[in-house]
Design an enzyme around this catalytic site. Structure first.
Site, PDB file in Angstrom:
ATOM      1  N   ASP A   1      43.352  39.974  39.882  1.00 13.47           N
ATOM      2  CA  ASP A   1      42.173  40.497  39.189  1.00 13.47           C
ATOM      3  C   ASP A   1      42.255  42.016  39.143  1.00 13.47           C
ATOM      4  O   ASP A   1      42.283  42.669  40.182  1.00 13.47           O
ATOM      5  CB  ASP A   1      40.929  40.031  39.966  1.00 13.47           C
ATOM      6  CG  ASP A   1      39.618  40.439  39.326  1.00 13.47           C
ATOM      7  OD1 ASP A   1      39.643  41.030  38.229  1.00 13.47           O
ATOM      8  OD2 ASP A   1      38.569  40.150  39.934  1.00 13.47           O
TER       9      ASP A   1
ATOM     10  N   HIS B   1      33.150  35.483  41.459  1.00 18.01           N
ATOM     11  CA  HIS B   1      33.797  36.416  42.391  1.00 18.01           C
ATOM     12  C   HIS B   1      32.706  37.254  43.053  1.00 18.01           C
ATOM     13  O   HIS B   1      32.093  38.107  42.414  1.00 18.01           O
ATOM     14  CB  HIS B   1      34.778  37.286  41.582  1.00 18.01           C
ATOM     15  CG  HIS B   1      35.459  38.364  42.365  1.00 18.01           C
ATOM     16  ND1 HIS B   1      36.119  39.413  41.771  1.00 18.01           N
ATOM     17  CD2 HIS B   1      35.598  38.555  43.707  1.00 18.01           C
ATOM     18  CE1 HIS B   1      36.629  40.214  42.700  1.00 18.01           C
ATOM     19  NE2 HIS B   1      36.314  39.719  43.888  1.00 18.01           N
TER      20      HIS B   1
ATOM     21  N   SER C   1      36.855  38.125  32.340  1.00 15.55           N
ATOM     22  CA  SER C   1      35.758  38.631  33.171  1.00 15.55           C
ATOM     23  C   SER C   1      34.648  39.174  32.280  1.00 15.55           C
ATOM     24  O   SER C   1      34.868  40.126  31.514  1.00 15.55           O
ATOM     25  CB  SER C   1      36.265  39.744  34.081  1.00 15.55           C
ATOM     26  OG  SER C   1      35.165  40.451  34.628  1.00 15.55           O
TER      27      SER C   1
ATOM     28  N   ASP D   1      31.503  38.351  37.960  1.00 12.88           N
ATOM     29  CA  ASP D   1      31.572  39.264  39.097  1.00 12.88           C
ATOM     30  C   ASP D   1      30.189  39.601  39.633  1.00 12.88           C
ATOM     31  O   ASP D   1      29.445  40.348  39.001  1.00 12.88           O
ATOM     32  CB  ASP D   1      32.267  40.571  38.663  1.00 12.88           C
ATOM     33  CG  ASP D   1      33.748  40.379  38.384  1.00 12.88           C
ATOM     34  OD1 ASP D   1      34.463  39.938  39.296  1.00 12.88           O
ATOM     35  OD2 ASP D   1      34.181  40.665  37.251  1.00 12.88           O
TER      36      ASP D   1
ATOM     37  N   HIS E   1      35.094  34.158  34.356  1.00 16.12           N
ATOM     38  CA  HIS E   1      35.040  34.917  35.611  1.00 16.12           C
ATOM     39  C   HIS E   1      33.770  35.757  35.644  1.00 16.12           C
ATOM     40  O   HIS E   1      33.512  36.557  34.745  1.00 16.12           O
ATOM     41  CB  HIS E   1      36.285  35.803  35.693  1.00 16.12           C
ATOM     42  CG  HIS E   1      36.456  36.534  36.986  1.00 16.12           C
ATOM     43  ND1 HIS E   1      36.987  35.946  38.115  1.00 16.12           N
ATOM     44  CD2 HIS E   1      36.170  37.819  37.336  1.00 16.12           C
ATOM     45  CE1 HIS E   1      37.034  36.838  39.101  1.00 16.12           C
ATOM     46  NE2 HIS E   1      36.533  37.985  38.656  1.00 16.12           N
TER      47      HIS E   1
ATOM     48  N   MET F   1      43.354  41.125  44.830  1.00 21.48           N
ATOM     49  CA  MET F   1      42.858  42.199  43.957  1.00 21.48           C
ATOM     50  C   MET F   1      44.001  43.150  43.608  1.00 21.48           C
ATOM     51  O   MET F   1      44.735  43.612  44.490  1.00 21.48           O
ATOM     52  CB  MET F   1      41.741  42.989  44.654  1.00 21.48           C
ATOM     53  CG  MET F   1      40.442  42.232  44.848  1.00 21.48           C
ATOM     54  SD  MET F   1      39.704  41.567  43.337  1.00 21.48           S
ATOM     55  CE  MET F   1      39.425  43.058  42.366  1.00 21.48           C
TER      56      MET F   1
ATOM     57  N   MET G   1      28.114  41.692  42.205  1.00 23.74           N
ATOM     58  CA  MET G   1      28.259  42.889  43.064  1.00 23.74           C
ATOM     59  C   MET G   1      26.879  43.300  43.577  1.00 23.74           C
ATOM     60  O   MET G   1      25.895  43.236  42.830  1.00 23.74           O
ATOM     61  CB  MET G   1      28.847  44.051  42.264  1.00 23.74           C
ATOM     62  CG  MET G   1      30.161  43.737  41.574  1.00 23.74           C
ATOM     63  SD  MET G   1      30.856  45.234  40.836  1.00 23.74           S
ATOM     64  CE  MET G   1      32.145  44.520  39.807  1.00 23.74           C
TER      65      MET G   1
ATOM     66  N   MET H   1      31.443  40.038  45.261  1.00 22.02           N
ATOM     67  CA  MET H   1      31.741  41.312  45.935  1.00 22.02           C
ATOM     68  C   MET H   1      30.437  41.755  46.594  1.00 22.02           C
ATOM     69  O   MET H   1      29.786  42.703  46.169  1.00 22.02           O
ATOM     70  CB  MET H   1      32.251  42.332  44.915  1.00 22.02           C
ATOM     71  CG  MET H   1      33.689  42.073  44.504  1.00 22.02           C
ATOM     72  SD  MET H   1      34.111  42.794  42.909  1.00 22.02           S
ATOM     73  CE  MET H   1      33.481  41.512  41.821  1.00 22.02           C
TER      74      MET H   1
END
Ligand code: DX5
Ligand code: ZN
Length: 223
Positions: free
Chosen positions: A169, A64, A6, A33, A31, A135, A35, A66
């Site tokens: 994760d 991913h 990540s 993320d 990966h 998660m 957000m 979020m």
């Protein structure tokens, strides 16, 4: 076991070369993320940043999300070069519509579940998913501790759909990757334990070795 480092734990001042570095030393997927500061109490980056670093590697981009409204941004992330898109079942977007939009765009669709969400919430969508992301920390931040009790969720999902690819994760390191492998996890995200290691290549190799030693017999590594 596939390892997806990540980039949240990387040095953002040189994100491109961090992705090149990790790709050259054994990472299977990258990966990323996303957000939005609403779905989780943290903000990172969106599709323009992902598009900018797409040229730094040929490894699959595992995005991913979020964010509160994943469906609204799926076209942007597809265009940015996402290969796998995970969105949260707890988000405001309709899951079936979001899966369809991801697949129509040629990417692989995955649903992510927060620690407080039961496995059953994903059951209606299992046939249409490439993967489920369980998660093992509350989403939002790196460097938290692995929640071992989430392995029951992994087992419940794989009992419902045998052979299902499950990703975990949060809090993955040598000790916890073994626990994940034993539960039937096929892909582990690892931020801190890989990007902050002195030797990232050795860290990835050690995670893979630990998983291999612990994995139940007959488990195959997904490709
Ligand atoms: C947390 C993110 C993770 C995070 C994992 O919300 O989804 O991908 O980077 O970090 P570590 O491996 O440090 O727990
Ligand atoms: Zn993540």
């Amino acid at each position: 076991m596939l390892i997806a480092p990540s980039v949240l734990a990387s040095d953002f001042s040189k994100l491109g070369s961090e992705i090149e570095r990790i790709s050259a030393c054994g990472a299977d997927w990258i990966h990323l993320d996303g957000m939005d500061g609403r779905f989780v109490p943290n903000l990172t980056f969106g599709a323009p940043v992902i598009a900018a670093v797409r040229k730094c590697t040929d490894k699959p981009f595992d995005v991913h999300l979020m964010i509160e409204e994943p469906l609204r941004y799926v076209p942007d992330f597809l265009k940015a070069g996402a290969d796998i898109i995970s969105f949260h079942i707890e988000s405001k977007s309709d899951p079936a519509e979001t899966i369809a939009a991801i697949r129509r765009g040629g990417a692989k669709a995955a649903i992510a579940v927060k620690p407080g969400t039961p496995a059953e919430a994903v059951f209606p969508y299992l046939e249409d998913l490439y993967m489920v992301l369980v998660m093992t920390v509350e989403p939002g931040f790196g460097g938290q501790s692995f929640m071992e009790d989430m392995m029951d969720k992994v087992r419940a999902l794989r009992a419902r759909r045998p052979g299902l690819l499950v990703q975990v994760d949060g809090g993955i390191q040598e000790k916890t990757v073994r626990v994940a492998a034993r539960a039937g996890v096929g892909v582990c995200v690892a931020g801190t334990s890989v990007f902050r290691a002195k030797d990232a290549g050795a860290a990835i190799a050690a995670l893979k070795k630990a998983a291999e030693e612990a994995a139940p017999e007959g488990e195959e590594t997904p490709c």
